[in-house]
Design a protein around this motif. Sequence first.
Motif: not given
Length: 435
Positions: A257-263, A279-281, A308-313
Motif C-alpha cells: 500500500g506504498g502509493s508512489s513510494g515516498h517511504t 505495491q498499490d492498487n 496489488y490489492n492487499f486483500f488478495k494473497p
Amino acid sequence: MSSIENLASSITEQVSRLSSLLQGEGLPSPTFEESGFRDFEHETDTPTGKALREARNRILDTAHDLIRLVQGPTEHILTLTWATTDTVNIDLITRLRIPEHVPLGSSISTQELAAAIRIPEPLLARIVRYGIANGVFIEESPNVIRHSASSAALVQNPHLSNIVRFGAEDLGKIMMKIPDAVVLKRDDPAHAPHTAFNLAYDTEESLFVHFHKNEAANKRYHEYLAGRVSTPLWSVDRLRAAWPWESKGKVKVVDVGGSSGHTVLALAPLMPDATFIVQDNNLSSLEMGRRAVAEDPSLKSRVSFEVYNFFKPQTVQADIYIYRHILHDWQDEDSVKILSSLLPALKPGARVLISEGIVPEPPAKRLNTFASKMVRVEDTFMLGAHDSHERTVAEFESLFHQVSPGSFRLVGVTSGAEAGAFQSLLEFEFIGLRK
C-alpha cells in the motif's frame, strides 16, 4: 494536586532551561514576529535536540494545565465548543490566499489587500483581524497588515497551506457529521450510514473510491498527504530513525500500500544492498513513483512498482514487509484479512513492520502537546472517514493473534510520541505457522 503557584514555578524553571539550551546552540528565542524563530527545526535525536524537545514539551504540558485552571471549567468548555470558528477562519485565510498577498518583510493596507483578494474591505478586515486574534498576521497600525511568524509560514511552506485546505475543508466537513452518524447508529441503525463521510458527501461509496473519482478532491487529498510528511510530526525521518535499516544487508523489502513510494525512497539510501517493491492498487500513484525512480539512476535497478490489492494473497516472498498508515483505515475484521493475505508468502524470520500512531493504554490522561494529542485527533479522523480507529499495542498484538495464533512475535516498539512524531513503529517477527 497541582496548584497555579507550582505550575507557574515549573514553567519558569523550564523556560530558563529552554533559554539556556537555545543560547548554547546559538539560536534566538521564539517571537511572534515574521522573522521569529519557529518550529524548533533543530529538534533531532542528538542529546541537545532531545533536551530541547523535552523542555519545550514540559512547558506546553504545564502551561496548558495552568491555562485550564485559570480559565475554569465553563470557559474551558466554551473554548472547545467554539473552536470551529478558528477552523473556519484559517480555512478562509488560506482559501482566499491572503498570506500570499501580504509582502514578506513589509506591510500592506487593508484597502490594497482587499482589492488584491477581490472582496470588500470590511469583510477582509474582519477575516484578518480574527486571524490576528489567533496570532496569524499583525496589525502594525490601524488598517496596515504585516506577517506574523505563523502567517509567514503559510507563504514559506506551501505544504502547510495544503494541510489546512484539506484538513479544514474536507476533513472538517466529515468531522462535523460524526455526532449525527453516531446518534443515527444508536437510534436508527437500519437507516444509519456506514460512516460520517457518507453523510457529509451524500454517497454510499467509501472515501477512497469517491475521492478517486473526483479529480479535485483527489488532488487535495494527495497534496495533504505530501504536505504532512514534510512536517516533523509525520516526517519519514522518524521511520528512518526508528529501526536499524543500515544493518539489514542484502534483503528484499515490500512496501504494501506504498502509493508512489515516498517511504521506500526515504529508506533506500540507508539500505544500499536492498531491493524494494512498492505495491498499490492506485495506478496513477504507481506511475508517479515510477517517474520519480526513473530520474535517479541509483534506484532504477533496486526499486520496482507493481499493482496489488492487499486483500488478495501476497505473491512476493520478502524479508521485510512495511505497512505505513494502512491498518488504521480499516476495521479490525478487514485489518485481519489484510495481514492474513501475507501468510502464503511469509517465511520464518520475516519481519512485518507497522508504522502508525499508537493509542496510550488506559487510564487516559490530559494530552497537552500537539504530538501527544495527535493520535486522538487522528483516531477521530478515522472514525469519521472510515469508521475505523487507531490502536494500542495490545490491540495490534490481538490482530496478529487473530491472523494466526502463536505465529507472530512482537519484537519491539519505537514510540513516535516520545520523539515528537505521530507515527510509531511496531516490529513483528513471523515465527512460523502453528498447527
